[in-house]
Design a protein around this motif. Structure first.
Motif, PDB file in Angstrom:
ATOM      1  N   LYS A 186       0.849  -1.194   0.000  1.00  0.00           N
ATOM      2  CA  LYS A 186       0.000   0.000   0.000  1.00  0.00           C
ATOM      3  C   LYS A 186       0.885   1.244   0.000  1.00  0.00           C
ATOM      4  CE  LYS A 186      -4.239  -2.039   1.670  1.00  0.00           C
ATOM      5  NZ  LYS A 186      -5.436  -1.824   2.454  1.00  0.00           N
ATOM      6  N   THR A 187       0.946   2.007   1.101  1.00  0.00           N
ATOM      7  CA  THR A 187       1.733   3.250   1.098  1.00  0.00           C
ATOM      8  C   THR A 187       3.188   3.050   1.505  1.00  0.00           C
ATOM      9  OG1 THR A 187       1.065   3.762   3.367  1.00  0.00           O
ATOM     10  CG2 THR A 187      -0.301   4.672   1.587  1.00  0.00           C
ATOM     11  N   SER A 188       3.578   1.842   1.901  1.00  0.00           N
ATOM     12  CA  SER A 188       4.958   1.583   2.320  1.00  0.00           C
ATOM     13  C   SER A 188       5.750   0.932   1.188  1.00  0.00           C
ATOM     14  CB  SER A 188       4.993   0.673   3.543  1.00  0.00           C
ATOM     15  OG  SER A 188       6.332   0.349   3.858  1.00  0.00           O
ATOM     16  N   THR A 189       6.920   1.480   0.886  1.00  0.00           N
ATOM     17  CA  THR A 189       7.782   0.896  -0.138  1.00  0.00           C
ATOM     18  C   THR A 189       9.050   0.297   0.473  1.00  0.00           C
ATOM     19  OG1 THR A 189       8.837   3.038  -0.487  1.00  0.00           O
ATOM     20  CG2 THR A 189       6.968   2.479  -1.923  1.00  0.00           C
ATOM     21  N   ARG A 190       9.106   0.231   1.806  1.00  0.00           N
ATOM     22  CA  ARG A 190      10.276  -0.308   2.491  1.00  0.00           C
ATOM     23  C   ARG A 190      10.352  -1.823   2.321  1.00  0.00           C
ATOM     24  NH1 ARG A 190       9.509   1.174   8.365  1.00  0.00           N
ATOM     25  NH2 ARG A 190      11.572   0.272   8.526  1.00  0.00           N
ATOM     26  N   GLU A 191      11.575  -2.356   2.440  1.00  0.00           N
ATOM     27  CA  GLU A 191      11.744  -3.806   2.371  1.00  0.00           C
ATOM     28  C   GLU A 191      13.037  -4.216   3.057  1.00  0.00           C
ATOM     29  OE1 GLU A 191      13.905  -4.761  -1.860  1.00  0.00           O
ATOM     30  OE2 GLU A 191      11.734  -4.628  -1.876  1.00  0.00           O
ATOM     31  N   ASN A 192      13.077  -5.480   3.485  1.00  0.00           N
ATOM     32  CA  ASN A 192      14.264  -6.082   4.065  1.00  0.00           C
ATOM     33  C   ASN A 192      14.318  -7.518   3.547  1.00  0.00           C
ATOM     34  OD1 ASN A 192      16.414  -7.000   5.566  1.00  0.00           O
ATOM     35  ND2 ASN A 192      15.348  -6.906   7.525  1.00  0.00           N
ATOM     36  N   ILE A 193      15.195  -7.749   2.559  1.00  0.00           N
ATOM     37  CA  ILE A 193      15.334  -9.069   1.945  1.00  0.00           C
ATOM     38  C   ILE A 193      16.817  -9.438   1.982  1.00  0.00           C
ATOM     39  CG2 ILE A 193      14.864 -10.478  -0.102  1.00  0.00           C
ATOM     40  CD1 ILE A 193      12.761  -8.383  -0.918  1.00  0.00           C
ATOM     41  N   PRO A 194      17.264 -10.052   3.094  1.00  0.00           N
ATOM     42  CA  PRO A 194      18.694 -10.349   3.259  1.00  0.00           C
ATOM     43  C   PRO A 194      19.262 -11.343   2.239  1.00  0.00           C
ATOM     44  CG  PRO A 194      17.536 -10.531   5.357  1.00  0.00           C
ATOM     45  CD  PRO A 194      16.507 -10.363   4.296  1.00  0.00           C
ATOM     46  N   ASP A 195      18.507 -12.371   1.867  1.00  0.00           N
ATOM     47  CA  ASP A 195      18.987 -13.395   0.945  1.00  0.00           C
ATOM     48  C   ASP A 195      18.377 -13.132  -0.432  1.00  0.00           C
ATOM     49  OD1 ASP A 195      19.498 -15.699  -0.563  1.00  0.00           O
ATOM     50  OD2 ASP A 195      19.171 -17.058   1.128  1.00  0.00           O
ATOM     51  N   LYS A 196      19.227 -12.817  -1.399  1.00  0.00           N
ATOM     52  CA  LYS A 196      18.748 -12.436  -2.736  1.00  0.00           C
ATOM     53  C   LYS A 196      18.193 -13.613  -3.543  1.00  0.00           C
ATOM     54  CE  LYS A 196      19.576  -8.325  -1.741  1.00  0.00           C
ATOM     55  NZ  LYS A 196      18.490  -7.607  -1.142  1.00  0.00           N
ATOM     56  N   ARG A 197      18.218 -14.823  -2.964  1.00  0.00           N
ATOM     57  CA  ARG A 197      17.561 -15.952  -3.618  1.00  0.00           C
ATOM     58  C   ARG A 197      16.053 -15.839  -3.484  1.00  0.00           C
ATOM     59  NH1 ARG A 197      16.771 -21.555  -2.791  1.00  0.00           N
ATOM     60  NH2 ARG A 197      17.101 -21.311  -0.573  1.00  0.00           N
ATOM     61  N   TYR A 198      15.606 -15.004  -2.552  1.00  0.00           N
ATOM     62  CA  TYR A 198      14.179 -14.770  -2.326  1.00  0.00           C
ATOM     63  C   TYR A 198      13.771 -13.444  -2.960  1.00  0.00           C
ATOM     64  CZ  TYR A 198      14.741 -18.303   1.327  1.00  0.00           C
ATOM     65  OH  TYR A 198      15.014 -19.446   2.013  1.00  0.00           O
TER      66      TYR A 198
END
Length: 148
Positions: free
Chosen positions: A104-116
């Motif tokens: 929705k209004t949040s574009t933040r992310e935390n994806i430590p493993d780039k396989r995901y």
């Protein structure tokens, strides 16, 4: 948030213990099919009527080396949503954090493993696992956290 998720999951893990074992045995015997299960957990701090999250499919099978996509649909009136994914592959340990991504209004992310990879919309979240291995055989949880 994680403590609440762990307590909620530990309550229902008894139901999945035998199912997890049989999936791991089946995956080990095929050596090329990866069995995945999806579940969900709603973590809405200001829970309101109508807030929900649920998996699109209960079980998925993928091929080793390929990609697989899991999807959860959610509903909330909140405009700020963080959608998380967790992997639980052993009844002897807590679910492991994979990623979170805003919607929705949040574009933040935390994806430590780039396989995901994760894709979110106003109504769903997807977890894409690339280059599947036997170690990906697990129970996966999607969760939502909102702010009013």
């Amino acid at each position: 948030m994680l403590l609440y998720l762990f307590l909620l999951l530990s309550h229902i893990l008894g139901e999945f213990k035998n199912r997890d074992s049989s999936l791991l045995e089946a995956a080990a015997s095929t050596h090329h099919l990866i069995h995945l299960m999806a579940s969900c957990s709603a973590l809405f701090p200001g829970l309101t009527a109508g807030d929900s999250i649920s998996p699109d499919q209960d079980q998925l099978t993928g091929t080793e080396g390929k990609s697989v996509t899991m999807k959860c649909n959610y509903q909330t009136d909140s405009n700020y949503v963080l959608l998380s994914w967790y992997k639980h592959d052993s009844v002897l340990q807590a679910p492991q954090f994979i990623l979170w991504k805003g919607a929705k209004t949040s574009t933040r992310e935390n994806i430590p493993d780039k396989r995901y990879i994760s894709r979110t919309t106003d109504k769903s979240t997807e977890l894409i696992i690339r280059e599947l291995t036997l170690a990906d055989t697990a129970l996966y949880y999607c969760a939502a956290d909102t702010a009013q």
